[in-house]
Scaffold this motif. Structure first.
Motif, PDB file in Angstrom:
ATOM      1  N   GLY A  49       0.779  -1.222   0.000  1.00  0.00           N
ATOM      2  CA  GLY A  49       0.000   0.000   0.000  1.00  0.00           C
ATOM      3  C   GLY A  49       0.809   1.269   0.000  1.00  0.00           C
ATOM      4  O   GLY A  49       0.613   2.117   0.846  1.00  0.00           O
ATOM      5  N   ALA A  67      -7.472   0.079   4.840  1.00  0.00           N
ATOM      6  CA  ALA A  67      -7.712  -1.011   3.893  1.00  0.00           C
ATOM      7  C   ALA A  67      -8.779  -0.662   2.859  1.00  0.00           C
ATOM      8  O   ALA A  67      -8.642  -1.007   1.685  1.00  0.00           O
ATOM      9  CB  ALA A  67      -8.111  -2.280   4.647  1.00  0.00           C
ATOM     10  N   ASN A  68      -9.838   0.054   3.265  1.00  0.00           N
ATOM     11  CA  ASN A  68     -10.903   0.359   2.299  1.00  0.00           C
ATOM     12  C   ASN A  68     -10.422   1.289   1.191  1.00  0.00           C
ATOM     13  O   ASN A  68     -10.898   1.216   0.069  1.00  0.00           O
ATOM     14  CB  ASN A  68     -12.141   0.923   2.993  1.00  0.00           C
ATOM     15  N   LYS A  71      -8.302  -0.984  -1.170  1.00  0.00           N
ATOM     16  CA  LYS A  71      -9.150  -1.849  -1.988  1.00  0.00           C
ATOM     17  C   LYS A  71      -9.759  -1.099  -3.160  1.00  0.00           C
ATOM     18  O   LYS A  71     -10.004  -1.665  -4.216  1.00  0.00           O
ATOM     19  CB  LYS A  71     -10.271  -2.458  -1.141  1.00  0.00           C
ATOM     20  N   ARG A 104      -1.131  -0.865  10.329  1.00  0.00           N
ATOM     21  CA  ARG A 104      -0.961  -0.856   8.876  1.00  0.00           C
ATOM     22  C   ARG A 104       0.489  -1.103   8.493  1.00  0.00           C
ATOM     23  O   ARG A 104       1.402  -0.715   9.202  1.00  0.00           O
ATOM     24  CB  ARG A 104      -1.423   0.483   8.297  1.00  0.00           C
TER      25      ARG A 104
END
Length: 124
Positions: A49, A67-68, A71, A104
């Motif tokens: 990421g 995370a969203n 994604k 993260r």
């Protein structure tokens, strides 16, 4: 003479190996600085990421993205956004492929030594 050169090479290799396992930590009194920035976000898909935001003045901050957002990276990539979060310590060790910031993971390289742990992000 060969033995002396071999001994010097072994000492240098040992010193270099010791540098690779150095642990970088913030000072004990380091506090999180909360901030809000506005700029263009760029997110690279894959990996852990890697993303960053570039401000109008050219300053760049690496991002620890939720995370969203990762994604749905196409939704956010190259968009003008406002990001709020806390400024975090980033170890600068060339051999680090990734590291953790709270919950993260982010890549061990990026555009700056400053990482924003993203608490909110919104498009402008």
């Amino acid at each position: 003479m060969f033995v002396l050169k071999l001994l010097i090479a072994a000492v240098l290799a040992g010193a270099a190996a010791g540098c690779q396992i150095a642990i970088a930590e913030p000072a004990g009194d380091a506090r999180e600085a909360h901030m809000e920035v506005e700029g263009v976000v760029e997110i690279f898909s894959g990996g852990h990421g890697l993303g960053y935001v570039t401000l109008d003045d050219g300053k760049c901050y690496d991002l620890a993205l939720p995370a969203n957002v990762l994604k749905n990276s196409r939704r956010w990539d190259m968009k003008r956004v406002v990001i709020t979060g806390s400024l975090q310590f980033r170890p600068r060790i060339d051999e680090m492929m990734w590291f953790d910031i709270k919950d993260r993971k982010i890549e061990g390289f990026g555009c700056s030594e400053d990482v924003i742990y993203v608490e909110s992000i919104r498009k402008l």
